[in-house]
Design a protein around this motif. Sequence first.
Motif, short mmCIF file in Angstrom:
data_model
loop_
_atom_site.label_atom_id
_atom_site.label_comp_id
_atom_site.label_asym_id
_atom_site.label_seq_id
_atom_site.Cartn_x
_atom_site.Cartn_y
_atom_site.Cartn_z
N MET A 145 0.84 -1.17 0.00
CA MET A 145 0.00 0.00 0.00
C MET A 145 0.89 1.23 0.00
O MET A 145 1.98 1.23 0.55
CB MET A 145 -0.90 -0.01 1.24
N TRP A 146 0.36 2.30 -0.60
CA TRP A 146 1.08 3.56 -0.60
C TRP A 146 0.92 4.27 0.74
O TRP A 146 -0.15 4.22 1.35
CB TRP A 146 0.56 4.48 -1.71
N TYR A 147 2.00 4.94 1.16
CA TYR A 147 1.98 5.74 2.39
C TYR A 147 2.61 7.09 2.08
O TYR A 147 3.62 7.17 1.38
CB TYR A 147 2.76 5.06 3.51
N SER A 148 2.00 8.16 2.62
CA SER A 148 2.62 9.47 2.51
C SER A 148 3.45 9.69 3.78
O SER A 148 3.00 9.40 4.88
CB SER A 148 1.57 10.58 2.35
N ILE A 149 4.65 10.16 3.55
CA ILE A 149 5.57 10.48 4.65
C ILE A 149 5.86 11.96 4.53
O ILE A 149 6.41 12.41 3.52
CB ILE A 149 6.86 9.64 4.57
N ILE A 150 5.46 12.71 5.54
CA ILE A 150 5.59 14.16 5.52
C ILE A 150 6.55 14.57 6.62
O ILE A 150 6.28 14.36 7.81
CB ILE A 150 4.22 14.83 5.71
N GLY A 151 7.69 15.11 6.22
CA GLY A 151 8.68 15.59 7.18
C GLY A 151 8.64 17.10 7.27
O GLY A 151 8.58 17.77 6.23
N GLU A 152 8.66 17.63 8.48
CA GLU A 152 8.66 19.09 8.69
C GLU A 152 10.03 19.51 9.20
O GLU A 152 10.51 18.99 10.21
CB GLU A 152 7.57 19.46 9.70
N ASP A 153 10.63 20.45 8.49
CA ASP A 153 11.97 20.91 8.83
C ASP A 153 11.99 21.80 10.07
O ASP A 153 11.05 22.53 10.33
CB ASP A 153 12.57 21.73 7.69
N VAL A 154 13.11 21.74 10.78
CA VAL A 154 13.39 22.70 11.84
C VAL A 154 13.75 24.03 11.16
O VAL A 154 14.09 24.06 9.98
CB VAL A 154 14.56 22.22 12.74
N PRO A 155 13.68 25.15 11.87
CA PRO A 155 14.11 26.42 11.29
C PRO A 155 15.58 26.37 10.86
O PRO A 155 16.40 25.70 11.49
CB PRO A 155 13.91 27.42 12.43
N ASP A 156 15.88 27.06 9.79
CA ASP A 156 17.26 27.18 9.29
C ASP A 156 17.93 25.83 9.07
O ASP A 156 19.09 25.61 9.44
CB ASP A 156 18.10 28.03 10.26
N SER A 157 17.20 24.92 8.44
CA SER A 157 17.69 23.55 8.25
C SER A 157 18.63 23.37 7.06
O SER A 157 19.23 22.31 6.93
CB SER A 157 16.49 22.61 8.06
N LYS B 143 9.63 16.76 12.88
CA LYS B 143 8.48 15.88 13.00
C LYS B 143 8.27 15.15 11.69
O LYS B 143 8.49 15.71 10.62
CB LYS B 143 7.24 16.74 13.31
N VAL B 144 7.85 13.89 11.77
CA VAL B 144 7.49 13.10 10.60
C VAL B 144 6.12 12.49 10.84
O VAL B 144 5.86 11.91 11.90
CB VAL B 144 8.52 11.99 10.30
N THR B 145 5.25 12.62 9.84
CA THR B 145 3.91 12.04 9.89
C THR B 145 3.79 11.01 8.78
O THR B 145 4.16 11.29 7.64
CB THR B 145 2.84 13.13 9.71
N VAL B 146 3.30 9.82 9.12
CA VAL B 146 3.11 8.75 8.14
C VAL B 146 1.63 8.40 8.11
O VAL B 146 1.04 8.13 9.16
CB VAL B 146 3.95 7.50 8.50
N LYS B 147 1.05 8.41 6.90
CA LYS B 147 -0.37 8.11 6.74
C LYS B 147 -0.57 7.24 5.50
O LYS B 147 0.15 7.39 4.51
CB LYS B 147 -1.18 9.39 6.52
N PRO B 148 -1.58 6.35 5.52
CA PRO B 148 -1.94 5.63 4.30
C PRO B 148 -2.34 6.62 3.21
O PRO B 148 -2.90 7.69 3.50
CB PRO B 148 -3.13 4.77 4.72
N PHE B 149 -2.04 6.28 1.96
CA PHE B 149 -2.31 7.15 0.82
C PHE B 149 -3.03 6.34 -0.26
O PHE B 149 -2.59 5.24 -0.60
CB PHE B 149 -1.00 7.72 0.28
#
Length: 110
Positions: A1-13, A99-105
Amino acid sequence: MWYSIIGEDVPDSLPLRKELRPAHLERIEELSKVGRVLAAGPNPVEDFPLAEGGSNQRLNQPTEAGFSGSIMIVDFDSLEEATRWANGDPYLTGGVFSKVTVKPFMKVLP
């Protein structure tokens, strides 16, 4: 199954992102070679127009504004497996992602 992985950067990464990019891409390329990557890429902080013809010639040339995160859509057998893989990403373990969020896609189009 497909999964979306969304990573959020820290400031000034950006400096850390540049340093860890080869290791980050290596893991994604391994999945891509066996057809398990639908899409992957960063979210630039700046909005900029595409080059003539619709190509993005700045793809590997971020401005100093850098990126706010990344999105990957990848194939795994389970949410647990996708989460385990995401948690091992050098951008997360190395401090680029806060932060990383993983969800079914579910792919609908195209």
